[in-house]
Scaffold this motif. Structure first.
Motif, PDB file in Angstrom:
ATOM      1  N   PRO A   1     -27.644  40.797 -59.771  1.00 26.81           N
ATOM      2  CA  PRO A   1     -27.008  41.108 -58.679  1.00 26.81           C
ATOM      3  C   PRO A   1     -26.179  42.337 -58.927  1.00 26.81           C
ATOM      4  N   GLU A   2     -26.068  43.232 -57.954  1.00 25.44           N
ATOM      5  CA  GLU A   2     -25.310  44.419 -57.899  1.00 25.44           C
ATOM      6  C   GLU A   2     -23.741  44.022 -58.391  1.00 25.44           C
ATOM      7  N   GLY A   3     -23.045  44.638 -59.180  1.00 32.18           N
ATOM      8  CA  GLY A   3     -22.065  44.553 -59.867  1.00 32.18           C
ATOM      9  C   GLY A   3     -21.819  43.748 -60.975  1.00 32.18           C
ATOM     10  N   THR A   4     -23.112  43.044 -61.529  1.00 32.67           N
ATOM     11  CA  THR A   4     -23.091  42.413 -62.620  1.00 32.67           C
ATOM     12  C   THR A   4     -22.771  43.277 -63.874  1.00 32.67           C
ATOM     13  N   GLU A   5     -22.001  42.837 -64.820  1.00 33.92           N
ATOM     14  CA  GLU A   5     -21.828  43.400 -66.137  1.00 33.92           C
ATOM     15  C   GLU A   5     -22.163  42.734 -67.446  1.00 33.92           C
ATOM     16  N   VAL A   6     -22.579  43.450 -68.255  1.00 27.17           N
ATOM     17  CA  VAL A   6     -23.347  42.766 -69.427  1.00 27.17           C
ATOM     18  C   VAL A   6     -22.217  43.212 -70.744  1.00 27.17           C
ATOM     19  N   VAL A   7     -22.159  42.116 -71.571  1.00 28.69           N
ATOM     20  CA  VAL A   7     -21.516  42.460 -72.750  1.00 28.69           C
ATOM     21  C   VAL A   7     -22.274  41.521 -74.030  1.00 28.69           C
ATOM     22  N   TYR A   8     -22.323  41.899 -75.181  1.00 29.87           N
ATOM     23  CA  TYR A   8     -23.084  41.239 -75.932  1.00 29.87           C
ATOM     24  C   TYR A   8     -22.165  40.961 -77.332  1.00 29.87           C
ATOM     25  N   LEU A   9     -22.322  39.591 -77.654  1.00 26.83           N
ATOM     26  CA  LEU A   9     -21.346  38.766 -78.288  1.00 26.83           C
ATOM     27  C   LEU A   9     -21.976  38.104 -79.631  1.00 26.83           C
ATOM     28  N   ALA A  10     -21.643  38.343 -80.862  1.00 24.84           N
ATOM     29  CA  ALA A  10     -22.112  37.618 -82.106  1.00 24.84           C
ATOM     30  C   ALA A  10     -21.184  36.768 -82.589  1.00 24.84           C
ATOM     31  N   MET A  11     -21.491  35.447 -82.819  1.00 27.01           N
ATOM     32  CA  MET A  11     -20.689  34.542 -83.431  1.00 27.01           C
ATOM     33  C   MET A  11     -21.243  33.493 -84.169  1.00 27.01           C
ATOM     34  N   GLY A  12     -22.268  33.926 -85.115  1.00 25.33           N
ATOM     35  CA  GLY A  12     -22.956  32.854 -85.921  1.00 25.33           C
ATOM     36  C   GLY A  12     -24.121  32.627 -84.955  1.00 25.33           C
ATOM     37  N   CYS A  13     -24.548  31.598 -85.657  1.00 21.80           N
ATOM     38  CA  CYS A  13     -25.884  30.858 -85.062  1.00 21.80           C
ATOM     39  C   CYS A  13     -25.883  31.206 -83.313  1.00 21.80           C
ATOM     40  N   PHE A  14     -26.931  31.750 -82.945  1.00 26.56           N
ATOM     41  CA  PHE A  14     -26.965  31.907 -81.522  1.00 26.56           C
ATOM     42  C   PHE A  14     -27.293  31.003 -80.519  1.00 26.56           C
ATOM     43  N   TRP A  15     -27.840  29.878 -80.869  1.00 27.60           N
ATOM     44  CA  TRP A  15     -28.266  28.849 -80.335  1.00 27.60           C
ATOM     45  C   TRP A  15     -26.711  28.060 -79.606  1.00 27.60           C
ATOM     46  N   GLY A  16     -25.957  27.684 -80.305  1.00 27.70           N
ATOM     47  CA  GLY A  16     -24.656  27.194 -79.643  1.00 27.70           C
ATOM     48  C   GLY A  16     -23.809  28.378 -79.010  1.00 27.70           C
ATOM     49  N   ALA A  17     -23.853  29.661 -79.526  1.00 26.14           N
ATOM     50  CA  ALA A  17     -23.121  30.560 -78.750  1.00 26.14           C
ATOM     51  C   ALA A  17     -23.785  30.633 -77.303  1.00 26.14           C
ATOM     52  N   GLU A  18     -24.914  30.869 -77.278  1.00 24.57           N
ATOM     53  CA  GLU A  18     -25.378  31.003 -76.099  1.00 24.57           C
ATOM     54  C   GLU A  18     -24.895  29.800 -74.865  1.00 24.57           C
TER      55      GLU A  18
ATOM     56  N   LEU B   1     -30.869  24.909 -77.206  1.00 25.97           N
ATOM     57  CA  LEU B   1     -30.333  23.782 -77.049  1.00 25.97           C
ATOM     58  C   LEU B   1     -30.464  23.008 -75.642  1.00 25.97           C
ATOM     59  N   ASP B   2     -31.041  23.708 -74.678  1.00 27.36           N
ATOM     60  CA  ASP B   2     -31.342  23.110 -73.568  1.00 27.36           C
ATOM     61  C   ASP B   2     -32.639  22.495 -74.037  1.00 27.36           C
ATOM     62  N   LYS B   3     -33.468  22.999 -74.643  1.00 26.28           N
ATOM     63  CA  LYS B   3     -34.645  22.584 -74.775  1.00 26.28           C
ATOM     64  C   LYS B   3     -34.793  21.758 -75.730  1.00 26.28           C
ATOM     65  N   ASN B   4     -33.901  21.656 -76.809  1.00 27.26           N
ATOM     66  CA  ASN B   4     -33.740  20.545 -77.795  1.00 27.26           C
ATOM     67  C   ASN B   4     -32.073  20.043 -77.958  1.00 27.26           C
ATOM     68  N   PRO B   5     -31.802  19.450 -77.019  1.00 31.38           N
ATOM     69  CA  PRO B   5     -30.413  18.953 -77.039  1.00 31.38           C
ATOM     70  C   PRO B   5     -29.728  18.358 -78.174  1.00 31.38           C
ATOM     71  N   ALA B   6     -30.546  17.984 -79.208  1.00 32.90           N
ATOM     72  CA  ALA B   6     -30.020  17.271 -80.651  1.00 32.90           C
ATOM     73  C   ALA B   6     -30.064  18.536 -81.448  1.00 32.90           C
ATOM     74  N   GLY B   7     -30.480  19.633 -81.160  1.00 42.35           N
ATOM     75  CA  GLY B   7     -30.559  20.716 -82.173  1.00 42.35           C
ATOM     76  C   GLY B   7     -29.275  21.129 -83.007  1.00 42.35           C
ATOM     77  N   TYR B   8     -29.728  21.456 -84.077  1.00 41.55           N
ATOM     78  CA  TYR B   8     -28.557  21.814 -85.162  1.00 41.55           C
ATOM     79  C   TYR B   8     -27.759  23.026 -84.680  1.00 41.55           C
ATOM     80  N   CYS B   9     -26.735  23.029 -84.569  1.00 38.53           N
ATOM     81  CA  CYS B   9     -25.697  24.001 -84.373  1.00 38.53           C
ATOM     82  C   CYS B   9     -24.244  23.725 -84.382  1.00 38.53           C
ATOM     83  N   PRO B  10     -23.428  23.546 -85.453  1.00 35.80           N
ATOM     84  CA  PRO B  10     -22.203  23.151 -85.357  1.00 35.80           C
ATOM     85  C   PRO B  10     -21.192  24.008 -84.856  1.00 35.80           C
ATOM     86  N   VAL B  11     -20.121  23.810 -84.396  1.00 39.48           N
ATOM     87  CA  VAL B  11     -18.970  24.331 -83.746  1.00 39.48           C
ATOM     88  C   VAL B  11     -18.151  24.755 -85.005  1.00 39.48           C
ATOM     89  N   HIS B  12     -17.926  26.150 -84.922  1.00 37.04           N
ATOM     90  CA  HIS B  12     -16.808  26.606 -86.280  1.00 37.04           C
ATOM     91  C   HIS B  12     -15.599  26.992 -85.379  1.00 37.04           C
TER      92      HIS B  12
END
Length: 222
Positions: free
Chosen positions: A46-63, A199-210
């Motif tokens: 949609p018009e007005g949407t902004e984008v930022v790119y964020l890296a915080m380790g394993c991208f599965w849990g970050a997403e 982690l939507d496709k694999n709810p039990a997937g490995y990705c610890p929170v730090h």
């Protein structure tokens, strides 16, 4: 997600001269739709949407952290900040692309501010670890913010300054997060389809929170 491919994971940034050559196009097909939000993965948004790119380790849990944030239009995982064009996951894991695992966050600034998106980033990982996050070691796991607007840049730097004392109080070291514009960081390359919304496709997937447990102050005006 601590894979070994070819050589051991690298904890020293590769130089452009030593980086893998890459290719001229994706070696795989990118999904069209976010499996949770039902929105286009590559736009248009949609018009007005902004984008930022964020890296915080394993991208599965970050997403997952960001697709659950109200006001987010879509999320996608990928590779950015390095030298190799159109890398694969296996290539990124060698440490020879220079890329970090990163999340594209497209959001509606009328619903969620850049400041609140970036506060979510700070509060959901440990930004003091350099080229690692927990047991995941390598340049691909470094913390980074790649901005696309002046507001994001201001929010990133002001929240860093405000968050550092909170971390210091808890015994953490100096923040090592890389902050620069997305133009300077270079193109965002979408990761393979099986990584998108993993982690939507694999709810039990490995990705610890730090997360450190420290709260990040809201930036002035955000």
């Amino acid at each position: 997600m601590n894979w070994l491919f070819g050589s051991a994971l690298k904890t020293t940034m590769v130089t452009p001269e030593r980086a893998l050559a890459g290719r001229d196009a994706y070696a795989y097909t990118i999904p069209t739709t976010h499996t949770v939000l039902g929105t286009p993965l590559q736009g248009p948004w949609p018009e007005g949407t902004e984008v930022v790119y964020l890296a915080m380790g394993c991208f599965w849990g970050a997403e997952k952290t960001f697709w659950n944030l109200p006001g987010v239009v879509t999320t996608a995982v990928g590779y950015q900040g390095g030298f190799t064009p159109f890398p694969t996951y296996e290539e990124t894991c060698t440490g020879l692309t220079g890329h970090t695992e990163i999340v594209l966050v497209a959001y509606d600034p009328a619903v969620v501010s850049a400041g609140d998106v970036i506060r979510t980033f700070w509060e959901n990982h440990d930004p003091t670890q350099g080229y690692r996050q927990g047991n995941d070691a390598g340049t691909q796991y470094r913390s980074a913010i790649y901005t696309t607007t002046p507001e994001q840049e201001l929010a990133a730097r002001s929240t860093l300054a405000d968050f550092q004392p909170r971390l210091t109080e808890r015994g953490y070291g100096t923040i090592t997060t890389e902050i620069r514009s997305a133009d300077e960081a270079g193109p965002f390359y979408y990761a393979e389809g099986y990584h998108q919304q993993y982690l939507d496709k694999n709810p039990a997937g490995y990705c610890p929170v730090h997360a450190t447990g420290a709260s990040c102050p809201r930036p002035t005006g955000a």
